[in-house]
Design an enzyme around this catalytic site. Structure first.
Site: not given
Ligand SMILES: Nc1nc2c(c(=O)[nH]1)N=C([C@H](O)[C@@H](O)CO)CN2
Length: 119
Positions: A21, A53, A72-73, A98
């Site tokens: 990634e 917007y 992502v957080e 995502k």
């Molecule tokens: N709470 C989260 N869990 C996971 C994340 C994330 O960003 N926040 N990311 C992953 C991996 O990058 C997934 O998106 C790709 O395999 C896994 N868990």
């Protein structure tokens, strides 16, 4: 409080905890609900009295596509901070999706709320 929203803002970026990634961009999708009182803009037709917007979407597009976060957080929190700070938004709800993250799931992501929601 009224809501100005953006739905389905698609942005390619580097995001993820795995090595693959860090080399291949993925699409994230943002859904925004932004609290604002739109009455002054409605009475005047003055865009400066509401949340534009398009301006917010273009600013987020530039920020997200240049980012390289792991979680992502983190991306969601930085996007929320930017909107609250630069656009004087008192409250927001932000969903960061995502969709390509897990081949066995339609979508994964996070929803956060920040600021104070009144009236
Ligand atoms: N709470 C989260 N869990 C996971 C994340 C994330 O960003 N926040 N990311 C992953 C991996 O990058 C997934 O998106 C790709 O395999 C896994 N868990």
């Amino acid at each position: 409080m009224d809501i100005v929203y953006v739905r389905g803002l698609r942005i390619d970026t580097l995001i993820g905890i795995h090595d693959f990634e860090r080399e291949h961009r993925q699409t994230v999708v943002l859904d925004l609900e932004l609290g604002y009182d739109i009455r002054a803009a409605a009475a005047s037709e003055d865009i400066t009295l509401t949340l534009d917007y398009q301006a917010i979407s273009e600013r987020l597009f530039d920020f997200v596509r240049a980012s390289e976060f792991l979680l992502v957080e983190t991306l969601a929190e930085r996007c929320a901070e930017l909107i609250l700070r630069e656009f004087s938004v008192p409250w927001l709800r932000l969903r960061l999706s995502k969709p390509g993250a897990l081949h066995y799931a339609d979508d994964v992501g996070i929803v956060i709320e920040r600021g104070e929601r009144s009236g």
